[in-house]
Structure formats: C-alpha cells, structure tokens
Write a protein that holds these residues in place. Structure first.
Motif, PDB file in Angstrom:
ATOM      1  N   GLU A 227      13.957   1.670   0.164  1.00  0.00           N
ATOM      2  CA  GLU A 227      13.780   2.898   0.950  1.00  0.00           C
ATOM      3  C   GLU A 227      12.513   2.820   1.802  1.00  0.00           C
ATOM      4  O   GLU A 227      12.523   3.169   2.969  1.00  0.00           O
ATOM      5  N   LEU A 228      11.430   2.347   1.181  1.00  0.00           N
ATOM      6  CA  LEU A 228      10.166   2.303   1.922  1.00  0.00           C
ATOM      7  C   LEU A 228      10.215   1.283   3.051  1.00  0.00           C
ATOM      8  O   LEU A 228       9.741   1.548   4.151  1.00  0.00           O
TER       9      LEU A 228
ATOM     10  N   ASN B 179      12.517  13.052  20.323  1.00  0.00           N
ATOM     11  CA  ASN B 179      11.130  12.794  19.903  1.00  0.00           C
ATOM     12  C   ASN B 179      10.855  13.294  18.491  1.00  0.00           C
ATOM     13  O   ASN B 179       9.892  14.014  18.249  1.00  0.00           O
ATOM     14  N   MET B 180      11.740  12.900  17.601  1.00  0.00           N
ATOM     15  CA  MET B 180      11.581  13.300  16.205  1.00  0.00           C
ATOM     16  C   MET B 180      11.172  12.101  15.367  1.00  0.00           C
ATOM     17  O   MET B 180      11.624  10.990  15.597  1.00  0.00           O
ATOM     18  N   SER B 181      10.350  12.363  14.379  1.00  0.00           N
ATOM     19  CA  SER B 181       9.986  11.324  13.423  1.00  0.00           C
ATOM     20  C   SER B 181      10.707  11.609  12.124  1.00  0.00           C
ATOM     21  O   SER B 181      10.941  12.770  11.778  1.00  0.00           O
ATOM     22  N   VAL B 182      11.034  10.546  11.424  1.00  0.00           N
ATOM     23  CA  VAL B 182      11.644  10.714  10.113  1.00  0.00           C
ATOM     24  C   VAL B 182      10.715  10.058   9.096  1.00  0.00           C
ATOM     25  O   VAL B 182      10.320   8.907   9.258  1.00  0.00           O
ATOM     26  N   ILE B 183      10.350  10.813   8.083  1.00  0.00           N
ATOM     27  CA  ILE B 183       9.365  10.331   7.107  1.00  0.00           C
ATOM     28  C   ILE B 183       9.948  10.448   5.703  1.00  0.00           C
ATOM     29  O   ILE B 183      10.449  11.507   5.320  1.00  0.00           O
ATOM     30  N   ALA B 184       9.875   9.360   4.964  1.00  0.00           N
ATOM     31  CA  ALA B 184      10.399   9.400   3.595  1.00  0.00           C
ATOM     32  C   ALA B 184       9.257   9.354   2.599  1.00  0.00           C
ATOM     33  O   ALA B 184       8.356   8.520   2.694  1.00  0.00           O
ATOM     34  N   THR B 185       9.298  10.260   1.656  1.00  0.00           N
ATOM     35  CA  THR B 185       8.380  10.223   0.532  1.00  0.00           C
ATOM     36  C   THR B 185       9.204   9.687  -0.628  1.00  0.00           C
ATOM     37  O   THR B 185      10.216  10.282  -0.995  1.00  0.00           O
ATOM     38  N   VAL B 186       8.799   8.541  -1.146  1.00  0.00           N
ATOM     39  CA  VAL B 186       9.635   7.842  -2.119  1.00  0.00           C
ATOM     40  C   VAL B 186       8.942   7.826  -3.474  1.00  0.00           C
ATOM     41  O   VAL B 186       7.731   7.621  -3.555  1.00  0.00           O
TER      42      VAL B 186
ATOM     43  N   ARG C 108       4.261   8.179 -18.917  1.00  0.00           N
ATOM     44  CA  ARG C 108       3.564   9.317 -18.335  1.00  0.00           C
ATOM     45  C   ARG C 108       2.640   8.920 -17.182  1.00  0.00           C
ATOM     46  O   ARG C 108       2.181   9.730 -16.422  1.00  0.00           O
ATOM     47  N   ASN C 109       2.370   7.602 -17.094  1.00  0.00           N
ATOM     48  CA  ASN C 109       1.444   7.171 -16.045  1.00  0.00           C
ATOM     49  C   ASN C 109       2.106   6.956 -14.692  1.00  0.00           C
ATOM     50  O   ASN C 109       1.440   6.624 -13.727  1.00  0.00           O
ATOM     51  N   VAL C 110       3.436   7.118 -14.656  1.00  0.00           N
ATOM     52  CA  VAL C 110       4.117   6.888 -13.378  1.00  0.00           C
ATOM     53  C   VAL C 110       3.658   7.933 -12.370  1.00  0.00           C
ATOM     54  O   VAL C 110       3.746   9.129 -12.625  1.00  0.00           O
ATOM     55  N   PRO C 111       3.130   7.474 -11.233  1.00  0.00           N
ATOM     56  CA  PRO C 111       2.722   8.461 -10.238  1.00  0.00           C
ATOM     57  C   PRO C 111       3.956   9.187  -9.697  1.00  0.00           C
ATOM     58  O   PRO C 111       5.049   8.613  -9.688  1.00  0.00           O
ATOM     59  N   ILE C 112       3.785  10.429  -9.278  1.00  0.00           N
ATOM     60  CA  ILE C 112       4.953  11.175  -8.784  1.00  0.00           C
ATOM     61  C   ILE C 112       5.522  10.505  -7.551  1.00  0.00           C
ATOM     62  O   ILE C 112       6.720  10.319  -7.430  1.00  0.00           O
ATOM     63  N   ILE C 113       4.633  10.118  -6.661  1.00  0.00           N
ATOM     64  CA  ILE C 113       5.186   9.402  -5.503  1.00  0.00           C
ATOM     65  C   ILE C 113       4.698   7.952  -5.515  1.00  0.00           C
ATOM     66  O   ILE C 113       3.595   7.649  -5.967  1.00  0.00           O
ATOM     67  N   THR C 114       5.572   7.070  -5.033  1.00  0.00           N
ATOM     68  CA  THR C 114       5.225   5.650  -4.990  1.00  0.00           C
ATOM     69  C   THR C 114       4.679   5.290  -3.616  1.00  0.00           C
ATOM     70  O   THR C 114       3.807   4.447  -3.490  1.00  0.00           O
ATOM     71  N   GLY C 115       5.214   5.932  -2.595  1.00  0.00           N
ATOM     72  CA  GLY C 115       4.730   5.636  -1.254  1.00  0.00           C
ATOM     73  C   GLY C 115       5.316   6.578  -0.230  1.00  0.00           C
ATOM     74  O   GLY C 115       6.261   7.315  -0.525  1.00  0.00           O
ATOM     75  N   VAL C 116       4.731   6.553   0.956  1.00  0.00           N
ATOM     76  CA  VAL C 116       5.263   7.386   2.033  1.00  0.00           C
ATOM     77  C   VAL C 116       5.239   6.562   3.325  1.00  0.00           C
ATOM     78  O   VAL C 116       4.261   5.884   3.619  1.00  0.00           O
ATOM     79  N   ALA C 117       6.378   6.567   4.025  1.00  0.00           N
ATOM     80  CA  ALA C 117       6.476   5.757   5.248  1.00  0.00           C
ATOM     81  C   ALA C 117       7.458   6.420   6.207  1.00  0.00           C
ATOM     82  O   ALA C 117       8.285   7.238   5.784  1.00  0.00           O
TER      83      ALA C 117
ATOM     84  N   LEU D 192       0.853  -1.186   0.000  1.00  0.00           N
ATOM     85  CA  LEU D 192       0.000   0.000   0.000  1.00  0.00           C
ATOM     86  C   LEU D 192       0.890   1.237   0.000  1.00  0.00           C
ATOM     87  O   LEU D 192       2.026   1.200   0.479  1.00  0.00           O
ATOM     88  N   MET D 193       0.343   2.325  -0.519  1.00  0.00           N
ATOM     89  CA  MET D 193       1.138   3.555  -0.605  1.00  0.00           C
ATOM     90  C   MET D 193       1.428   4.160   0.764  1.00  0.00           C
ATOM     91  O   MET D 193       2.367   4.953   0.907  1.00  0.00           O
ATOM     92  N   ALA D 194       0.617   3.822   1.737  1.00  0.00           N
ATOM     93  CA  ALA D 194       0.846   4.350   3.094  1.00  0.00           C
ATOM     94  C   ALA D 194       0.260   3.365   4.093  1.00  0.00           C
ATOM     95  O   ALA D 194      -0.508   2.470   3.712  1.00  0.00           O
ATOM     96  N   ASP D 195       0.623   3.508   5.334  1.00  0.00           N
ATOM     97  CA  ASP D 195       0.133   2.627   6.390  1.00  0.00           C
ATOM     98  C   ASP D 195      -1.376   2.830   6.574  1.00  0.00           C
ATOM     99  O   ASP D 195      -1.817   3.946   6.878  1.00  0.00           O
ATOM    100  N   PRO D 196      -2.176   1.766   6.409  1.00  0.00           N
ATOM    101  CA  PRO D 196      -3.640   1.934   6.502  1.00  0.00           C
ATOM    102  C   PRO D 196      -4.110   2.317   7.903  1.00  0.00           C
ATOM    103  O   PRO D 196      -5.251   2.724   8.071  1.00  0.00           O
ATOM    104  N   ARG D 197      -3.227   2.206   8.911  1.00  0.00           N
ATOM    105  CA  ARG D 197      -3.622   2.667  10.251  1.00  0.00           C
ATOM    106  C   ARG D 197      -3.550   4.188  10.335  1.00  0.00           C
ATOM    107  O   ARG D 197      -4.076   4.799  11.248  1.00  0.00           O
ATOM    108  N   ILE D 198      -2.893   4.790   9.343  1.00  0.00           N
ATOM    109  CA  ILE D 198      -2.745   6.248   9.362  1.00  0.00           C
ATOM    110  C   ILE D 198      -3.589   6.895   8.264  1.00  0.00           C
ATOM    111  O   ILE D 198      -4.261   7.888   8.473  1.00  0.00           O
ATOM    112  N   VAL D 199      -3.538   6.297   7.075  1.00  0.00           N
ATOM    113  CA  VAL D 199      -4.304   6.843   5.947  1.00  0.00           C
ATOM    114  C   VAL D 199      -5.451   5.879   5.661  1.00  0.00           C
ATOM    115  O   VAL D 199      -5.229   4.672   5.542  1.00  0.00           O
TER     116      VAL D 199
END
Ligand code: ASP
Length: 438
Positions: free
Chosen positions: A236-237, A372-379, A283-292, A213-220
């Motif tokens: 990376e993800l 208490n920092m979070s690190v988030i990657a948009t891939v 052209r159909n490639v989405p800009i982002i593949t996932g975020v985690a 999934l593109m993102a964690d379903p507990r969050i999105v």
C-alpha cells in the motif's frame, strides 16, 4: 543450513572502499552465501551511475556518434576497483568485447546489463566465489515477460549445491539467448528471485539508507524509521509513492513467505526494516506504520437519485474509462453518488469525450470533475484494533484547516485514504504524522 540472499545496490558497490564493506558484511554471517550486485552507482551527489553511462553509450552509438569518451569513463570505474583490490580477472578482454559489441549495434538492454555483469565478475573475483551469469538462470518469454517458472526450475537446480555464488542483478535472457533487463532498479527483483529459488531464510537488501521511513523526509522533518512492516502494508505504501525497493521485488518472496530486510551498507549495525508476511500484533505495534501519497488526480463524481437500485450503474461508468484505456485508482461510493479517482494526465486527453459518454450511458443528475487532487494513504496494521483512529485522523486534518474531499477505507482496515486539494498535500501528511507519531 541457514541461507541468506544478499542484494547490494549501486551505491553499496560504487568503489573499492564499498567493496570492502560488502566483504566485511558477508564475513559476519556464513549464511550469507548468495550475492546479487547492482552496477556501480554514484560515489557522490554529482556522480553518474554506470548504468546511465551505458545507456548513453548505446544512444550515442545508435546515432552514429562517437561513444568512446563515455565508454572510457565507465571502464575507468571498473579498472580503478580492480586495481585497488588487486583483482585477477581479465577486465581488459571483457571491456574490449563489450566495446566491440556496442560499436556493432548491440541492443539497449545488452548495453545496460553489462553494468551488473562486470560488477558481478569483479565481486566474485574479490570474494573468491563462483560467478553465475544471470543470462543462464533468469529467463523471459517470447513476449518479453519474466518467465517465473522456468527461472525457478533452472536456478534452483544450478544453485542447489550451496556453493557461495554471485548472480548479477537486473537482467536475464530471452528464449533466443539475447539479453533483456527488468525495469530500472531491477536488481531488487533478481535478489528476490534468487531468494525464492534457494528457499532462503531471509532476503537482505543492502542499500544506503537504514530502512523505510514513516513519511517522506522532504515533507516531514526527520521522520522515524519503520522497524517492521508487513508485505501488505508495504504494498500500500509503495503504491502510494514511498520508494526504497522495486515494487516487483516483493512478489517472489512474499508468495513463499521469505522475509525481506532492508539494511544499510554504511551502517551495518542498524537493524533496518523487516518486511514479513505477518508480524505478531503486540501492544508495541504503532497505530500507523506510515503515510504516503501522490498529487495530480482527478475525481469524476456522478450523482443520480436512486442510483443504488439501478443495476450495472458502476459497470457502465468504469466501462467508459476502460474504453479509453484509463485505469482507476479508487472508487468510493455513496447511496446516490459514485466517485472514480483517476490520474489527471491519463484523463486529460479524453476528458470531454469521457464526460459525454458517461452522461449518455448513465443519465446522471449531476456529473462533475474535480482536478488537482492528492490522494494520501495512512497505512497501519495497528489501526484494525484501535477504535477512534479515523476520528483522530480527521480531527488532526480539521485542526490544520484542511478540507477533506474524499474518504476511502478498504475493507482490510489496513489503510485510510483521503483526497485533498494538491495545495494541501504536504500539510495533510504533516498533520497525520504529527497526530500519530508526534
Ligand atoms: N543498475 C540498474 C539501474 O540503475 C539496476 C539496479 O541498480 O537495480 O537501474
């Protein structure tokens, strides 16, 4: 001749009904001639995986407690499957031997490995395929590390005849013949190793979800599925927290360019997620593949005027961390400042000492630790060719009222990494997802 290696996870082989689904899936494509099974997993939410029961048997036996009730529970799982499918294998003899060895003090790894071993025996019987004990084809060296070369040579030779074969996942043998397992979820690794050895055209990893999934379903809520992703993006993800596949399962197949496909045993029509070395960028490639991302980081920030002209500055900071066995995750730097992102729990026991040593070695103008920092990657491989991605990402965060504490973009342009307060973790993932996916 086309060859596909299939790996079926624990829930895909949890009972006789699931065994039937597996047989139907295999029958659909005759290229599917190698199967790597996991041990029976959960049949329903509160159920216990057979592997967990085996670990429990070992723990009870080691403490001198009676493990018979636990053993009977797992034995019943296999007996039900064998009975319901009318199998011929002498399961009673196998179970007696395992029981005896656990009572005789068999190792933890031996106990755990029997989950896959027995499931492989049953599956081979059911399919009428050859059974190949993983202890004969998967090897570890004296130090307990996976012996990739020996495994590849032996496995390649033994599977070269193309006979449809079941190789149980998760374990192999040490040089003295004793059993050793991979870490939890390791059947994924066995599947990838078999795929490499037989030079498969594809490695299908069958599980109970229809891909990544593109993102964690507990969050999105209801995140979209990823239809195609490169190994580099997936690395990376998954490093950032997304999980479906064991991380080490990518290397054997990635190296030789075999694609992995995540498929759903309970929804075999769904195409799943294709993971490959390269995906043509249309052209159909989405800009982002996932975020985690992950919570719980500390950022050590060191400031000093003219730092950039001081030779060895970064090395000295990293040396201190290395001396304390702390690994660093990211290191964004400015002209006169340098930040090192580390896991908060790794830093905690040495915190004061680390600060003192860095201060001694670098004589900084300012040295701060932000916790208490979070690190988030948009891939996304689609980010490379799209101007303005970063601008959109940061505007979305700013509209959501999120303070960006750190930014890091690798030179591959495959990901943009942001650091935010732990309290903003979920909101950041949602803001980024909604901006690019909607
Ligand atoms: N049965 C093992 C576990 O539960 C390995 C696997 O399923 O991949 O971790």
């Amino acid at each position: 001749m086309k060859k596909i290696v299939t790996k079926f996870g624990g829930s895909s082989l949890a009972d006789s009904g699931q065994f039937k689904k597996v047989r139907d899936i295999l029958a659909l494509d005759e290229a599917r001639r190698y199967v790597v099974p996991s041990a029976p997993g959960k049949r329903f939410k509160e159920d216990t995986k057979v592997t967990d029961l085996l670990y429990r048997c070992h723990a009870q036996a080691a403490k001198g407690e009676d493990f018979q009730e636990t053993f009977d529970q797992l034995a019943a799982r296999y007996m039900d499957i064998a009975e319901e499918l009318g199998l011929k294998v002498d399961l009673g003899a196998q179970l007696d031997e395992i029981n005896g060895r656990i009572a005789g003090g068999a190792s933890r790894d031996y106990c755990a490995s029997r989950g896959e071993y027995l499931n492989g025996l049953l599956l081979a019987d059911y399919l009428g395929w050859r059974f190949m004990d993983a202890a004969k084809v998967v090897f570890f060296d004296e130090r307990g590390f996976f012996d990739s070369e020996k495994t590849n040579v032996v496995m390649m030779a033994l599977l070269a005849d193309g006979v449809p074969t079941v190789v149980p996942g998760f374990y192999g043998a040490m040089p003295d013949g004793s059993i050793r397992t991979f870490s939890r979820g390791g059947s994924d690794i066995t599947g990838a190793i078999v795929a490499r050895a037989v030079r498969a055209d594809a490695y299908e990893n069958w599980t109970d979800v229809s891909g990544f999934l593109m993102a964690d379903p507990r969050i999105v809520e209801n995140p979209r599925e990823i239809s195609a992703i490169t190994y580099a993006e997936l690395r990376e993800l998954s490093y950032m927290g997304a999980s479906v596949l064991h991380e080490d399962a990518m290397f054997p197949v990635h190296k030789v360019g075999i694609p992995t496909i995540i498929r759903n045993t309970n929804n075999p029509q769904h195409p799943g997620t294709l993971i490959s070395l390269e995906i043509p960028c249309d052209r159909n490639v989405p800009i982002i593949t996932g975020v985690a991302g992950h919570k719980g980081f500390s950022v050590i920030s060191v400031e000093k005027a003219m730092m950039n002209s001081e030779l060895g500055f970064g090395r000295r900071v990293l040396q201190v961390l290395e001396d304390f066995g702390i690994s660093f995750e990211h290191m964004p730097s400015g002209i006169d400042s340098l930040c090192v992102v580390v896991h908060q729990d790794e830093l905690a026991p040495h915190r004061e000492e680390v600060v003192r040593r860095i201060a001694d070695l670098t004589q900084p103008d300012k040295l701060l630790i932000h916790d208490n920092m979070s690190v988030i990657a948009t891939v996304g491989r689609g980010m490379v060719n799209n101007c303005g991605t970063a601008a959109r990402l940061f505007s979305a965060m700013s509209r959501a009222g999120i303070n960006v504490r750190m930014i890091d973009q690798g030179s591959s342009e495959l990901s943009i990494i942001v650091g935010v307060d732990d309290d903003d973790f979920e909101a950041t993932i949602r803001a980024i997802y909604n901006e690019f996916v909607g």
